[in-house]
Design a protein around this motif. Sequence first.
Motif, PDB file in Angstrom:
ATOM      1  N   UNK A  88      -8.206  15.105   0.340  1.00  0.00           N
ATOM      2  CA  UNK A  88      -7.343  13.936   0.150  1.00  0.00           C
ATOM      3  C   UNK A  88      -6.738  13.467   1.468  1.00  0.00           C
ATOM      4  N   UNK A  89      -6.373  14.409   2.330  1.00  0.00           N
ATOM      5  CA  UNK A  89      -5.813  14.016   3.620  1.00  0.00           C
ATOM      6  C   UNK A  89      -6.855  13.287   4.454  1.00  0.00           C
ATOM      7  N   UNK A  90      -8.090  13.769   4.416  1.00  0.00           N
ATOM      8  CA  UNK A  90      -9.143  13.064   5.151  1.00  0.00           C
ATOM      9  C   UNK A  90      -9.335  11.666   4.585  1.00  0.00           C
ATOM     10  N   UNK A  91      -9.293  11.551   3.257  1.00  0.00           N
ATOM     11  CA  UNK A  91      -9.418  10.234   2.635  1.00  0.00           C
ATOM     12  C   UNK A  91      -8.302   9.310   3.100  1.00  0.00           C
ATOM     13  N   UNK A  96      -7.609   4.365   5.971  1.00  0.00           N
ATOM     14  CA  UNK A  96      -6.639   3.512   6.666  1.00  0.00           C
ATOM     15  C   UNK A  96      -7.006   3.315   8.136  1.00  0.00           C
ATOM     16  N   UNK A  97      -8.250   3.630   8.472  1.00  0.00           N
ATOM     17  CA  UNK A  97      -8.713   3.536   9.854  1.00  0.00           C
ATOM     18  C   UNK A  97      -9.890   2.574   9.933  1.00  0.00           C
ATOM     19  N   UNK A  98      -9.974   1.843  11.022  1.00  0.00           N
ATOM     20  CA  UNK A  98     -11.137   0.982  11.231  1.00  0.00           C
ATOM     21  C   UNK A  98     -12.405   1.843  11.284  1.00  0.00           C
ATOM     22  N   UNK A  99     -13.577   1.328  10.924  1.00  0.00           N
ATOM     23  CA  UNK A  99     -13.877  -0.091  10.820  1.00  0.00           C
ATOM     24  C   UNK A  99     -13.550  -0.743   9.481  1.00  0.00           C
ATOM     25  N   UNK A 100     -13.315   0.031   8.440  1.00  0.00           N
ATOM     26  CA  UNK A 100     -13.031  -0.590   7.147  1.00  0.00           C
ATOM     27  C   UNK A 100     -11.807   0.024   6.510  1.00  0.00           C
ATOM     28  N   UNK A 101     -11.264  -0.650   5.504  1.00  0.00           N
ATOM     29  CA  UNK A 101     -10.140  -0.092   4.754  1.00  0.00           C
ATOM     30  C   UNK A 101     -10.635   0.262   3.361  1.00  0.00           C
ATOM     31  N   UNK A 177      -1.515   5.356   6.426  1.00  0.00           N
ATOM     32  CA  UNK A 177      -1.705   6.794   6.250  1.00  0.00           C
ATOM     33  C   UNK A 177      -0.443   7.478   5.730  1.00  0.00           C
ATOM     34  N   UNK A 178       0.708   7.130   6.295  1.00  0.00           N
ATOM     35  CA  UNK A 178       1.952   7.803   5.904  1.00  0.00           C
ATOM     36  C   UNK A 178       2.234   7.616   4.420  1.00  0.00           C
ATOM     37  N   UNK A 179       1.930   6.430   3.916  1.00  0.00           N
ATOM     38  CA  UNK A 179       2.157   6.165   2.485  1.00  0.00           C
ATOM     39  C   UNK A 179       1.177   6.956   1.622  1.00  0.00           C
ATOM     40  N   UNK A 182       1.798  10.783   0.957  1.00  0.00           N
ATOM     41  CA  UNK A 182       2.669  11.204  -0.150  1.00  0.00           C
ATOM     42  C   UNK A 182       1.836  11.616  -1.366  1.00  0.00           C
ATOM     43  N   UNK A 183       0.698  10.960  -1.558  1.00  0.00           N
ATOM     44  CA  UNK A 183      -0.192  11.314  -2.668  1.00  0.00           C
ATOM     45  C   UNK A 183      -0.764  12.706  -2.439  1.00  0.00           C
ATOM     46  N   UNK A 184      -1.099  13.007  -1.186  1.00  0.00           N
ATOM     47  CA  UNK A 184      -1.623  14.327  -0.842  1.00  0.00           C
ATOM     48  C   UNK A 184      -0.591  15.398  -1.168  1.00  0.00           C
ATOM     49  N   UNK A 185       0.664  15.142  -0.819  1.00  0.00           N
ATOM     50  CA  UNK A 185       1.740  16.102  -1.099  1.00  0.00           C
ATOM     51  C   UNK A 185       1.917  16.293  -2.604  1.00  0.00           C
ATOM     52  N   UNK A 186       1.875  15.193  -3.339  1.00  0.00           N
ATOM     53  CA  UNK A 186       2.018  15.274  -4.800  1.00  0.00           C
ATOM     54  C   UNK A 186       0.866  16.067  -5.413  1.00  0.00           C
TER      55      UNK A 186
END
Length: 197
Positions: A88-91, A96-101, A177-179, A182-186
């Motif tokens: 999930x962290x990698x996701x 949230x990184x280029x080249x795509x979202x 990424x920061x937002x 939170x899903x990863x933590x949950x």
Amino acid sequence: MTRKAGRPRAFDPDEALRRALMVFWERGYEGASMTALQEATGLTAPQLYRAFESKERLFERAVRLYQDEYGFGIRSGIPLAEAVVEYLDRAAREFTTEPGRGCLVSTGLLATGQDAQAAAAICRAERDHALTGLRQRVADAVARGELPETADVAGLSRTIGALIQGMSVQARDGAGYEELAHIVTAAQILLAAVSKG
């Protein structure tokens, strides 16, 4: 003697495919018009069809390239909770990184018209494959005693899959990424609760 119209002299099919992938990734299948694909690849419509047969075939090859270069799965050989958090962290980072979202497979083709059913099936097959891998990974964790025997393997694997897909949608909507972290933590808290039975 007139030269027959065809591909440009400098035509590079791999580069054309890569550029088409970026259009599909940014706009989705139906949003990627032939005009946009022509502009990105530098090919005319007839040249695109000669090179890739059809828009659906071009999309199928673009999805394969996406999976080869940007796709990833849940890692084996480490505890499930650790593997899911890493996944999930990698996701969160990749989406949230280029080249795509976001993820092309998760969100590139969800709601479609009748004309895009073949392309929709390509993405659905990729999502089903990912879900099968998650289900097997969770079942293995139960067999190794990481999770209780009463664990809902199908439910937990679908939950992890839904988190990935939801993260992709939120990334497309502009979440950073920061937002998403939170899903990863949950998810980490959820897995700890499931592990305790």
